[in-house]
Motif scaffolding. Structure first.
Motif, PDB file in Angstrom:
ATOM      1  N   ARG A  94       0.113  -1.099 -10.356  1.00 34.92           N
ATOM      2  CA  ARG A  94      -1.295  -0.940 -10.750  1.00 34.92           C
ATOM      3  C   ARG A  94      -2.240  -1.600  -9.751  1.00 34.92           C
ATOM      4  O   ARG A  94      -3.257  -2.174 -10.106  1.00 34.92           O
ATOM      5  N   GLY A  95      -1.835  -1.567  -8.489  1.00 37.87           N
ATOM      6  CA  GLY A  95      -2.729  -2.015  -7.425  1.00 37.87           C
ATOM      7  C   GLY A  95      -2.538  -3.444  -6.956  1.00 37.87           C
ATOM      8  O   GLY A  95      -3.185  -3.861  -6.000  1.00 37.87           O
ATOM      9  N   ILE A  96      -1.609  -4.198  -7.563  1.00 33.72           N
ATOM     10  CA  ILE A  96      -1.464  -5.601  -7.141  1.00 33.72           C
ATOM     11  C   ILE A  96      -0.414  -5.769  -6.041  1.00 33.72           C
ATOM     12  O   ILE A  96      -0.315  -6.830  -5.444  1.00 33.72           O
ATOM     13  N   GLY A  97       0.365  -4.741  -5.791  1.00 30.83           N
ATOM     14  CA  GLY A  97       1.375  -4.808  -4.729  1.00 30.83           C
ATOM     15  C   GLY A  97       2.766  -5.066  -5.288  1.00 30.83           C
ATOM     16  O   GLY A  97       2.929  -5.516  -6.421  1.00 30.83           O
ATOM     17  N   LEU A  98       3.769  -4.783  -4.453  1.00 29.37           N
ATOM     18  CA  LEU A  98       5.164  -4.823  -4.896  1.00 29.37           C
ATOM     19  C   LEU A  98       5.633  -6.246  -5.236  1.00 29.37           C
ATOM     20  O   LEU A  98       6.210  -6.472  -6.296  1.00 29.37           O
ATOM     21  N   GLY A  99       5.386  -7.176  -4.340  1.00 30.92           N
ATOM     22  CA  GLY A  99       5.870  -8.547  -4.566  1.00 30.92           C
ATOM     23  C   GLY A  99       5.260  -9.152  -5.815  1.00 30.92           C
ATOM     24  O   GLY A  99       5.957  -9.813  -6.603  1.00 30.92           O
ATOM     25  N   ASP A 100       3.979  -8.917  -6.015  1.00 28.37           N
ATOM     26  CA  ASP A 100       3.334  -9.478  -7.207  1.00 28.37           C
ATOM     27  C   ASP A 100       3.744  -8.722  -8.475  1.00 28.37           C
ATOM     28  O   ASP A 100       3.795  -9.302  -9.552  1.00 28.37           O
ATOM     29  N   LYS A 101       4.063  -7.441  -8.342  1.00 26.30           N
ATOM     30  CA  LYS A 101       4.603  -6.722  -9.501  1.00 26.30           C
ATOM     31  C   LYS A 101       5.902  -7.375  -9.950  1.00 26.30           C
ATOM     32  O   LYS A 101       6.159  -7.546 -11.146  1.00 26.30           O
TER      33      LYS A 101
END
Ligand SMILES: [Zn+2]
Length: 219
Positions: A94-101
């Motif tokens: 949802r737009g926060i990026g892979l690592g933060d997901k």
């Protein structure tokens, strides 16, 4: 936003033959794709999906979400209709990026749902943007779209960023044991609608080839 059409080719797939068009954005090293069936130029109410990438779901077949099933259903419906556009947008989680997901997933392991996990880590519920989608559709000559989604706030988000959404078309995939809680959170806390409209399609339930309670216990 600086974005340009970069390259294009014919792409035979297991669904049918599409045209794939790559767009480059100055601010994003990942390129967005338009997957197009038929002649959409100058058309209104073109069957469309704005699909944000989900590496864990689409590549590794994660059972935590329904992204892969939604992508698959979108491509299948467009191929079957013979005309339509799927925008594959490079905005993970949802737009926060892979690592933060993956950090959010870790928080979910501690018992928080997807909305609370995002908030605890200081992320917005939904950080996606759609101005590039508006550019891509305009570039393709699409006058308006019939958007395949169960998420009315996505319709609002697209409109806010300049996409002409003529109507929403339900886009239902069958939940399975593992993602049922996630889908329930999307319904109860994020305004998703799982009704069957006149154009509604439900795919067959995903066959999970192991006992999903093993995974649920682990979480
Ligand atoms: Zn996903």
């Amino acid at each position: 936003m600086t974005i340009e059409r970069y390259s294009e080719c014919r792409l035979p797939t297991e669904y049918g033959v599409f045209r794939v068009i790559a767009y480059r954005e100055a601010s994003n090293p990942n390129e967005h794709l338009a997957i197009v069936a038929g002649d959409v130029e100058g058309k209104a109410e073109v069957l469309a999906r704005a699909h944000s990438e989900c590496l864990t779901g689409e590549i590794f077949h994660s059972l935590k979400c329904d992204c892969r099933e939604q992508l698959d259903l979108g491509l299948r419906r467009i191929a079957d209709a013979g005309e339509g556009v799927l925008l594959y947008l490079r905005q993970e989680g949802r737009g926060i990026g892979l690592g933060d997901k993956i950090r959010v997933y870790q928080m979910q392991q501690k018992g928080h749902d997807t909305v609370d996990a995002n908030r605890i880590l200081g992320f917005p519920d939904d950080a996606r943007r759609y101005d590039m989608a508006a550019f891509m559709l305009k570039d393709l000559g699409v006058r308006s779209i019939s958007l395949m989604t169960n998420n009315p706030s996505k319709v609002d988000g697209l409109r806010k960023d300049g996409v002409v959404v003529a109507k929403r078309v339900p886009h239902l995939v069958e939940p399975h044991e593992v993602n049922r809680g996630y889908l329930e959170t999307k319904r109860a806390r994020m305004g998703h609608v799982y009704d069957l409209g006149e154009d509604g399609v439900v795919t067959a339930p995903l066959q999970v080839s192991y006992d999903p309670s093993v995974l649920l216990d682990a979480e």
